[in-house]
Design an enzyme around this catalytic site. Sequence first.
Site, PDB file in Angstrom:
ATOM      1  N   THR A  79      35.898  50.864 -68.036  1.00 59.41           N
ATOM      2  CA  THR A  79      35.230  50.056 -69.063  1.00 59.41           C
ATOM      3  C   THR A  79      35.808  50.293 -70.445  1.00 59.41           C
ATOM      4  OG1 THR A  79      33.185  49.940 -67.792  1.00 59.41           O
ATOM      5  CG2 THR A  79      32.981  49.597 -70.165  1.00 59.41           C
ATOM      6  N   THR A 114      33.439  55.161 -65.510  1.00 63.83           N
ATOM      7  CA  THR A 114      32.362  56.122 -65.303  1.00 63.83           C
ATOM      8  C   THR A 114      31.814  56.139 -63.879  1.00 63.83           C
ATOM      9  OG1 THR A 114      30.693  54.541 -66.080  1.00 63.83           O
ATOM     10  CG2 THR A 114      31.667  56.040 -67.720  1.00 63.83           C
TER      11      THR A 114
END
Length: 167
Positions: free
Chosen positions: A14, A85
């Site tokens: 991200t 993540t």
Amino acid sequence: MTQQPILVLTTGGTIDKSYFDALSEYQIVESGIPALLREARVALPFRVVELMRKDSLDLTDADRELIAAAAREAPESRIVVTHGTDTMTDTAKVLAAAVPGKTVVLTGALSPARFAETDAPFNLGMAFACAQVAAPGVYIAMSGEVFDGLKVRKDRAAGKFVSDDLR
């Protein structure tokens, strides 16, 4: 304190996502990490190597071995890995087993670095600080906290990492 150089390995996630219009999906683009480091006026020596541009859910065992090999073979003993993540803890386990004697800090973002409201610069700064002072081992630096890379999990419901006391 002597300034040891830091290697930054970028893998995507991200932190390096962008979108091009309201109808498109997010795409991982060229890493914005060098620009973030310039904007932060990082004064210590560092080197950035873009290893891949992948969402962490798409990382394979071979990708994780590539990350580990790059860290293990690098002349730097202090390493920051930018990473998605969702599977950051999986990569931390591989790094802990494959990269002895070095300080490796994984970090990422819960919203893209290119967004106005992002945690990316703060997390990257935390990772740089941790890499400078932590003992050899694998760590995760997210949301103002530093975790043992082998004793942490992502709490998706809470949108943060938490210590895994069960280990």
